[in-house]
Scaffold this motif. Structure first.
Motif, PDB file in Angstrom:
ATOM      1  N   ARG B  79       5.203   7.572  -1.891  1.00  0.00           N
ATOM      2  CA  ARG B  79       5.381   6.238  -1.311  1.00  0.00           C
ATOM      3  C   ARG B  79       4.860   6.151   0.121  1.00  0.00           C
ATOM      4  NH1 ARG B  79      10.162   6.830   1.882  1.00  0.00           N
ATOM      5  NH2 ARG B  79      11.141   8.814   1.342  1.00  0.00           N
ATOM      6  N   LEU B  80       4.582   7.280   0.756  1.00  0.00           N
ATOM      7  CA  LEU B  80       4.076   7.242   2.133  1.00  0.00           C
ATOM      8  C   LEU B  80       2.576   6.961   2.221  1.00  0.00           C
ATOM      9  CD1 LEU B  80       5.958  10.095   4.064  1.00  0.00           C
ATOM     10  CD2 LEU B  80       6.468   7.652   3.974  1.00  0.00           C
ATOM     11  N   ALA B  81       1.875   6.984   1.092  1.00  0.00           N
ATOM     12  CA  ALA B  81       0.442   6.666   1.082  1.00  0.00           C
ATOM     13  C   ALA B  81       0.215   5.465   0.169  1.00  0.00           C
ATOM     14  CB  ALA B  81      -0.371   7.864   0.591  1.00  0.00           C
ATOM     15  N   PRO B  85      -6.929   0.330  -2.384  1.00  0.00           N
ATOM     16  CA  PRO B  85      -7.993   0.798  -1.493  1.00  0.00           C
ATOM     17  C   PRO B  85      -7.937   0.167  -0.102  1.00  0.00           C
ATOM     18  CG  PRO B  85      -8.879   0.337  -3.658  1.00  0.00           C
ATOM     19  CD  PRO B  85      -7.455  -0.130  -3.681  1.00  0.00           C
ATOM     20  N   ILE B  86      -7.669  -1.149  -0.041  1.00  0.00           N
ATOM     21  CA  ILE B  86      -7.682  -1.780   1.274  1.00  0.00           C
ATOM     22  C   ILE B  86      -6.477  -1.358   2.106  1.00  0.00           C
ATOM     23  CG2 ILE B  86      -6.767  -3.917   0.243  1.00  0.00           C
ATOM     24  CD1 ILE B  86      -8.794  -3.613   3.487  1.00  0.00           C
ATOM     25  N   ALA B  91      -4.192   1.922   6.513  1.00  0.00           N
ATOM     26  CA  ALA B  91      -3.382   3.034   7.031  1.00  0.00           C
ATOM     27  C   ALA B  91      -4.280   4.030   7.771  1.00  0.00           C
ATOM     28  CB  ALA B  91      -2.625   3.728   5.898  1.00  0.00           C
ATOM     29  N   LEU B  92      -5.427   4.357   7.163  1.00  0.00           N
ATOM     30  CA  LEU B  92      -6.371   5.275   7.820  1.00  0.00           C
ATOM     31  C   LEU B  92      -6.883   4.687   9.138  1.00  0.00           C
ATOM     32  CD1 LEU B  92      -8.685   6.807   5.081  1.00  0.00           C
ATOM     33  CD2 LEU B  92      -7.159   8.019   6.642  1.00  0.00           C
ATOM     34  N   GLN B  93      -7.112   3.378   9.162  1.00  0.00           N
ATOM     35  CA  GLN B  93      -7.556   2.717  10.392  1.00  0.00           C
ATOM     36  C   GLN B  93      -6.603   3.037  11.550  1.00  0.00           C
ATOM     37  OE1 GLN B  93      -8.384  -1.696  10.321  1.00  0.00           O
ATOM     38  NE2 GLN B  93      -6.552  -1.729  11.592  1.00  0.00           N
ATOM     39  N   TRP B  94      -5.305   2.898  11.296  1.00  0.00           N
ATOM     40  CA  TRP B  94      -4.340   3.172  12.363  1.00  0.00           C
ATOM     41  C   TRP B  94      -4.254   4.664  12.675  1.00  0.00           C
ATOM     42  CZ3 TRP B  94      -2.981  -0.221  15.710  1.00  0.00           C
ATOM     43  CH2 TRP B  94      -2.957  -1.578  15.365  1.00  0.00           C
ATOM     44  N   ALA B 153       0.577  -1.850   4.862  1.00  0.00           N
ATOM     45  CA  ALA B 153       1.178  -1.983   3.539  1.00  0.00           C
ATOM     46  C   ALA B 153       2.595  -2.551   3.560  1.00  0.00           C
ATOM     47  CB  ALA B 153       1.173  -0.626   2.798  1.00  0.00           C
ATOM     48  N   GLY B 154       3.037  -3.058   4.716  1.00  0.00           N
ATOM     49  CA  GLY B 154       4.359  -3.675   4.790  1.00  0.00           C
ATOM     50  C   GLY B 154       5.526  -2.729   4.594  1.00  0.00           C
ATOM     51  N   GLN B 155       5.280  -1.432   4.746  1.00  0.00           N
ATOM     52  CA  GLN B 155       6.345  -0.437   4.553  1.00  0.00           C
ATOM     53  C   GLN B 155       6.008   0.824   5.332  1.00  0.00           C
ATOM     54  OE1 GLN B 155       5.481   0.368   0.165  1.00  0.00           O
ATOM     55  NE2 GLN B 155       5.329   2.441   1.016  1.00  0.00           N
TER      56      GLN B 155
END
Lengths: 216, 216
Positions: B79-81, B85-86, B91-94, B153-155
């Motif tokens: 659930r942490l990933a 794809p977007i 997440a990778l962007q941050w 991802a809102g989480q």
């Protein structure tokens, strides 16, 4: 078709243009000249609050920033992104290395020494640190490339594209690559890949059609 | 069981310990004190030529470096990933933002001002730059968190864990978070997540069992 906000002389922007061209993915490039403040207009900041290029519109009104995250997004499912979890993680390992060890040093040196008029005088206090840490990053790359042709998965991946962008600019901003023969051989290897384009958008000598800014 | 080479007071190492604990994945931690040169021994350099922690042994004799690449590897499929794809790319962007905008500034300030005896005098020339760029990074985070509870991802994702590690150390190295209320609220939100542990390995007040270095 992807819409890419990019600056021709930005290494981070070049990464994305290079990957899209190698993958033969068409895109519409919009030139944003950060030296003229075009990434700081209200219109651009509404798209990317960080005020940076490259920026990819991935869906109507949805934007993705950070060059290496964009590389990942456009490459997923292609030969530029490894399939296996460990090889993917190893490609990411080198991409994170690029963003904390290479880009903040060679990228900063390139920006202030090559792009900004009078930048050398403005940044004399930082230059020694950039040089020391930039050479340390190059040494890590040299050590890896002594026994590997590419950075991950035994083939060209987005890790190579991420690392190529600023490494190929090193000799334009005081770095001397003489003692890094494996790095120099790897730079030539990247330049021989099908679809390679230079930073100014021209094709390599292998005869690829010219692409890049002309697509805008 | 994962074997993790880690330093208790390293923010980059803490990220991985935090993610593994939140995911309830058992691991064997081996303390490497970089201040005593333990990451520069021939034995350690054979495992990671960069001489850095954290380092994860992902298979017999195969090692993965770079904290954020390790986070990605251990979180994939959990659930942490994020799945889409977007959202993965966001997440990778941050996480790339963390490694080029936050960690080189707050991380460096923390290392020299908090960990190294006499470090402030050694690094006076760099301190102004760290402060300016560190505050700029915090402002980007504040702006995002004004309208989002988490970074992607809102989480809770590994992007939050990557960014938490050095942000929560900011007040230990001259940064003042008074004018960043959304960042402070987000720090508290992370600390209330099930399985949260502090950097010294103790559980949060919610009553989780103590984990961390005691697992070594």
């Amino acid at each position: 078709m992807y819409k890419l906000y990019s600056m021709q002389r930005s290494g981070n922007s070049y990464k994305v243009r290079l990957a899209l061209t190698v993958l033969d993915v068409p895109y519409h490039a919009i030139e944003i000249d950060i030296l003229r403040g075009e990434s700081r207009t209200p219109d651009f900041l509404a798209k990317n609050p960080s005020g940076q290029v490259p920026l990819l519109e991935v869906a109507e009104g949805r934007y993705l920033a950070e060059s290496n995250a964009i590389l990942w997004y456009v490459a997923i499912g292609t030969r530029l992104a490894p399939d296996s979890p460990i090889e993917r993680a190893e490609a990411l390992q080198w991409m994170f290395f690029e963003q904390h060890a290479l880009e903040p040093n060679i990228g900063a040196a390139y920006f202030w020494l090559s792009l900004v008029k009078g930048g050398r005088d403005l940044q004399t206090h930082a230059l020694d640190d950039w040089m020391e840490r930039g050479y340390a990053a190059l040494q890590v790359m040299e050590n890896h490339l002594r026994t590997h042709d590419f950075f991950a998965a035994g083939q060209l991946t987005i890790a190579d594209i991420a690392l190529y962008a600023y490494t190929h600019l090193a000799d334009q901003c005081d770095f001397d690559l003489t003692t890094f023969p494996s790095v120099r051989a790897w730079l030539r290897r990247i330049e021989q890949q099908p679809g390679f384009i230079t930073m100014d958008g021209s094709a390599a000598s292998s005869g690829n059609a010219a692409v890049g800014i002309a697509r805008a």
